[in-house]
Write an enzyme that holds these catalytic residues in place. Structure first.
Site, PDB file in Angstrom:
ATOM      1  N   ASP A  15      42.929  73.212  81.702  1.00 46.92           N
ATOM      2  CA  ASP A  15      43.718  72.954  80.996  1.00 46.92           C
ATOM      3  C   ASP A  15      43.161  73.611  79.556  1.00 46.92           C
ATOM      4  OD1 ASP A  15      46.306  72.272  79.484  1.00 46.92           O
ATOM      5  OD2 ASP A  15      45.918  70.381  79.356  1.00 46.92           O
ATOM      6  N   LYS A  28      30.781  68.775  84.675  1.00 52.54           N
ATOM      7  CA  LYS A  28      30.156  67.902  83.342  1.00 52.54           C
ATOM      8  C   LYS A  28      30.221  67.020  83.808  1.00 52.54           C
ATOM      9  CE  LYS A  28      30.368  67.223  78.753  1.00 52.54           C
ATOM     10  NZ  LYS A  28      29.592  67.880  78.634  1.00 52.54           N
ATOM     11  N   ASP A  67      31.125  72.563  78.995  1.00 52.55           N
ATOM     12  CA  ASP A  67      31.705  73.039  76.985  1.00 52.55           C
ATOM     13  C   ASP A  67      30.327  74.275  76.734  1.00 52.55           C
ATOM     14  OD1 ASP A  67      30.061  70.147  77.263  1.00 52.55           O
ATOM     15  OD2 ASP A  67      28.919  70.769  76.911  1.00 52.55           O
ATOM     16  N   TYR A  95      44.510  64.163  84.758  1.00 53.04           N
ATOM     17  CA  TYR A  95      46.403  64.967  84.770  1.00 53.04           C
ATOM     18  C   TYR A  95      46.993  63.836  86.192  1.00 53.04           C
ATOM     19  CZ  TYR A  95      46.608  67.955  81.927  1.00 53.04           C
ATOM     20  OH  TYR A  95      47.168  69.181  80.620  1.00 53.04           O
TER      21      TYR A  95
END
Ligand code: NAI
Length: 427
Positions: free
Chosen positions: A316, A226, A292, A154
C-alpha cells in the site's frame, strides 16, 4: 444493466481467458471525476480497437453501478447485481469511488476486491516524459509491483481497546504465551489487531509475480518483506517465496537464498560463477530485500527495481511512493486480479478529486493506462500498443492537463476533453 443476447462474455478455462471479438466489459463510472475520466478512457479504447482491428473487434461497454450513482438508483452503494456482473464477465473497468468516512462504513474498493477475491494488486510504474518527477533520471524507472490484496493487517481483524474481546485475547496470551504478553507495553489500554499471512496467500501472489516476470522477459523478482522484525508473518512470506521459486520454478529461476548457501559452503568465487551462468542462461533471479531499504533503493537506484512482490500494507505504501517517481497518482495505472478465476478489475488509482470534479480538468492518464493494461490482459496488444504510443507522444507534445502543466515550463494547458481528443488524433 441487462445484457443483449447477441453479445458474448469472456470465458475463463483453467486460468486461461477466452476472449470473443465483441466482449462485454462492465464498467463502474465512479464518483467525482469518475464520469470525466471514464468517458475519456472509453473513447480512447474504442478508437484504438477500431484502428487496430477495424470492425472485426469491439468492446461492448456495459454500465454497472457502485458508489453514489448506485445509491441513488438502487438504494445500495454496491448492489449484488454489480458483483455478479463482474463475476460473469470476468474483466471490468472502474473509476474512483468515494469511501464514506465513519464507523461501520465500508470501503467499496475493498469490498469489491474481497467479493471477487482479487488477490493481486498489479501496479506497473513506468515513466512517460515529460511527466513531472522528483528524480534526475526518471526514465530509469520501469518497475512492476505485485501487492497482496487479501491478508495482513488489512484483513481488519481488530479488537477495540478495553472491549471484552480485547480483554479475553489478552487474558489468553497472559496464560498461554506469557513471553508475548510481556511484549505488550500497555496491555490495559491496548487495542489489538491480527496480521494473518498464510502460505497459500503468499504463494499465489508470488507465483503471479514470477509468472509475469517470466512471460515478460524480466530479469528479477524481489520478495519485499520486514522479516527481520516480524519473523513468522513477513519472514514467512519471504521463505514461502523462495520455497516456491526453488520447487515449482526450479529450472527457470536462480534463488539468491540458495546462492547464499553456496557462498557459505563453496566460497565466493564458485557462487559468483554460478550466478554468472544463471544470468547467461537467462534465468530469472529471485531475491529478497527488507522493504524499508526498497524505498531508499527505489529513489537512489530506480533501475534496480524490476518485478517486486510484497505483503498488503508494505505494498500500500510502496505503490504510491513508486507512483510519485513517475508523475504521481494522476498517471499511475493499476488492476486487481485473480489469476485463477481470471477475474480482473482495472482501475484509476487516484481518488474522486472532489475539488476539481465537473470542471473538465482531471488528468485521465491513470484510467487510460489502466485500460491499456486491460487490453493487454485480453491479449489485444496491437490496440494497447497504439494507446501507449499515442499517450507518450501527446505528453511529449507538452499538451497537459492542469495538474501536470502547472509543474512545468513550456506546457500548453488543456482540458480533459482536449487532451483526450489530441491523444485520439495522434493514433
Ligand atoms: P484524491 O486522489 O481524490 O485527491 C488528492 C489530490 O489529487 C486532489 O488535489 C485532487 O484534485 C488530485 N487528483 C486526484 N486525481 C486526479 C486526477 N486524475 N487529475 C488531476 N488531479 C487529481 O484523494 P483524496 O482527496 O484523499 O480522496 C477523495 C475521495 O476519493 C475519498 O472519498 C477517498 O476515499 C476516495 N479514494 C478512492 C480511491 C479509489 O477509488 N481507488 C483511491 C483514493 C481515494
Amino acid at each position: 444493466m441487462s445484457q443483449p443476447s447477441n453479445l458474448q462474455n469472456i470465458v475463463c478455462e483453467n486460468g486461461q481467458l477466452l476472449v470473443p471479438d465483441r466482449p462485454v466489459i462492465p464498467y463502474i463510472e465512479g464518483d467525482g471525476i469518475g464520469a470525466e475520466v471514464m468517458s475519456a478512457a472509453q473513447k480512447v479504447v474504442d478508437a484504438a480497437v477500431e484502428r487496430a482491428y477495424s470492425s472485426r473487434r469491439k468492446i461492448e461497454w456495459m454500465e454497472v453501478y457502485a458508489g453514489q450513482k448506485a445509491e441513488k438508483i438502487t438504494g445500495s452503494s454496491l448492489p449484488e447485481e454489480t458483483i455478479n456482473t463482474f463475476k460473469r464477465c470476468h474483466v471490468g473497468l472502474k473509476g474512483p469511488l468515494n469511501t464514506p468516512v465513519g464507523e461501520g462504513a465500508r470501503s467499496l474498493n475493498v469490498a469489491l476486491r474481497k467479493e471477487l477475491d482479487l488477490y493481486a494488486n498489479f501496479r506497473p510504474v513506468k515513466y512517460y516524459p515529460p511527466a513531472p518527477s522528483p528524480l534526475l533520471h526518471p526514465e530509469r524507472v520501469n518497475a512492476v509491483l505485485f501487492r497482496e490484496n487479501t491478508e495482513d493487517v488489512y484483513a481488519g481483524v481488530e479488537f477495540e481497546s478495553g472491549s471484552d474481546a480485547a480483554r479475553s485475547l489478552l487474558e489468553y496470551l497472559k496464560t498461554n504465551s506469557p513471553h508475548n504478553y510481556a511484549r505488550i507495553r500497555f496491555p490495559e489500554t491496548s487495542a489489538l489487531g491480527l496480521k494473518p499471512v498464510s502460505r497459500e496467500g503468499s504463494t499465489r501472489i508470488i507465483r503471479s509475480a514470477i509468472e509475469y516476470a517470466l512471460s515478460n522477459n524480466r530479469q528479477s523478482v524481489t520478495l519485499l518483506h520486514k522479516g527481520n522484525i516480524m519473523k513468522f508473518t513477513e519472514g514467512g512470506f519471504m521463505k514461502w517465496g523462495y520455497d516456491l521459486a526453488e520447487t515449482e520454478f526450479a529450472s527457470q529461476t536462480y534463488s539468491m537464498r540458495k546462492h547464499k548457501k553456496l557462498v557459505a559452503e563453496k566460497g565466493d568465487a564458485q557462487a559468483k560463477s554460478a550466478l554468472k551462468s544463471a544470468r547467461e542462461e537467462g534465468k530469472l533471479i529471485v531475491k529478497d530485500m527488507i522493504v524499508d531499504a526498497a524505498f531508499e533503493r527505489a529513489i537512489a537506484h530506480p533501475e534496480d527495481m524490476d518485478v517486486l512482490v510484497t505483503t498488503n500494507l508494505n505494498g500500500d505504501y510502496l505503490s504510491d511512493a513508486l507512483a510519485a517517481l513517475v508523475g504521481g497518482l494522476g498517471i499511475a495505472p493499476g488492476a486487481n486480479i485473480n489469476y485463477t478465476t481470471g477475474d480482473a478489475v482495472f482501475e484509476a488509482v487516484h481518488g474522486t478529486a472532489p475539488d476539481i470534479a465537473g470542471k473538465d480538468m482531471a488528468n485521465p492518464c491513470s484510467l487510460i493506462l489502466s485500460s491499456m493494461l486491460m487490453l493487454r490482459y485480453l491479449g489485444w496488444h496491437e490496440a494497447a500498443d497504439l494507446i501507449e504510443k499515442s499517450l507518450g507522444s501527446t505528453l511529449a507534445g507538452r499538451n497537459l492537463t492542469p495538474d501536470f502543466a502547472c509543474q512545468m515550463d513550456n506546457a500548453v494547458q488543456c482540458s480533459t476533453t482536449q487532451f483526450t481528443s489530441l491523444l485520439i488524433q495522434s493514433m
